[in-house]
Design an enzyme around this catalytic site. Structure first.
Site, short mmCIF file in Angstrom:
data_model
loop_
_atom_site.label_atom_id
_atom_site.label_comp_id
_atom_site.label_asym_id
_atom_site.label_seq_id
_atom_site.Cartn_x
_atom_site.Cartn_y
_atom_site.Cartn_z
N HIS A 1 0.82 -1.21 0.00
CA HIS A 1 0.00 0.00 0.00
C HIS A 1 0.86 1.26 0.00
CE1 HIS A 1 0.67 0.94 4.34
NE2 HIS A 1 0.80 -0.37 4.44
N CYS B 1 2.84 -4.37 7.31
CA CYS B 1 2.60 -4.35 5.88
C CYS B 1 3.75 -3.67 5.14
CB CYS B 1 1.29 -3.65 5.55
SG CYS B 1 -0.15 -4.69 5.92
#
Length: 275
Positions: A195, A211
């Site tokens: 992301h 992440c």
């Protein structure tokens, strides 16, 4: 009689020369025909060369996207190794594969011709590592963020963005940034994402909760280059697979793909390893 003999000799000699010329011409024509019948030799195809990227000032300039105005990135303040660039592929994976090197803080998009596009990434801090093989099963521009319960337990101020409260709408301050690639194993959402992030100064560091984050301008570029069901490999150094242990369990950044989302279709599990 003498004159006649001379003329006969001239005629005979002329006939011989003419015959020889015709014979040579016939051989030449025959040779041309033989050559013409040969199969043409195809030159080897040129080696694939990745089209050059734009200069850094252009790649990291301000962007108007989806109704949001992304600010420019002060790329001069970022170690150059973490800026988008074309490099020799160090992974040995098939073109189209995404490989995340958690030691080098790099993400490689493998391209044909022994090349890769390399991006700098920020990763999970100690105690929040994650690893494994997955597939990009869903993609979203300016995604909504719903922090998982584990994260809310650590940071109660995030409760207002829980799934019950509708999550945080996409925007410049959203932790998932301008784009998110959702990672699945088989049909199971791993809850991990590739992301974007508004925090460009976190690239090259381990500060996030589990992440892989990229500069917003880079995740937009990667998003556009990533088709459905792209394989993703996360490793502790290129060529070395990380192994998750009970004492190093990652906590995901997201509580799951929103209910009712249209996924990219079923995919087979690449590995039995669980994030």
């Amino acid at each position: 009689m003498f004159t006649t003999d001379i003329e006969s000799y001239r005629l005979s000699r002329r006939g011989f020369l003419n015959a020889a010329a015709l014979g040579a011409a016939s051989i030449a024509v025959s040779a041309c025909a033989t050559v013409g019948q040969r199969q043409p030799v195809e030159p080897p195809p040129p080696a694939y060369v990745e089209p050059p990227l734009l200069d850094y000032a252009t790649m990291y300039a301000p962007v108007s996207d989806g109704g949001f105005d992304l600010p420019g990135i002060p790329y001069e303040k970022i170690d150059e190794q973490f800026l988008r660039q074309i490099v020799p592929d160090p992974t040995g994976q098939q073109p189209g594969t995404i490989v995340v090197d958690t030691v080098g803080h790099h993400l490689y998009l493998v391209r044909p011709g022994g090349q890769a596009i390399r991006y700098g990434v920020g990763l999970g801090r100690a105690g929040f590592e994650w690893s494994g093989d997955a597939v990009v099963q869903w993609k979203q521009k300016w995604p909504k963020w719903t922090p998982p319960e584990e994260m809310i337990a650590r940071q109660p101020e995030l409760a207002k963005y829980s799934a019950d409260n509708g999550g945080m709408p996409g925007g410049l301050k959203n932790p998932l940034g301008a784009r998110a690639l959702y990672l699945f194993q088989g049909n199971q959402d791993t809850l991990y994402r590739l992301h974007g992030s508004p925090e460009w100064n976190s690239i090259g560091k381990s500060v996030s909760s589990g992440c892989v984050r990229l500069i917003n301008q880079d995740i937009i570029d990667l998003y556009d280059r990533t088709p459905s069901k792209t394989p993703v490999i996360v490793s502790a150094g290129v060529g070395q697979q990380m192994v998750a242990t009970p004492n190093r369990k990652a906590i995901p950044i997201d509580s799951g793909v929103p209910e009712g989302s249209i996924l990219l279709g079923p995919v087979r599990a690449i590995t039995d390893q669980v994030f």
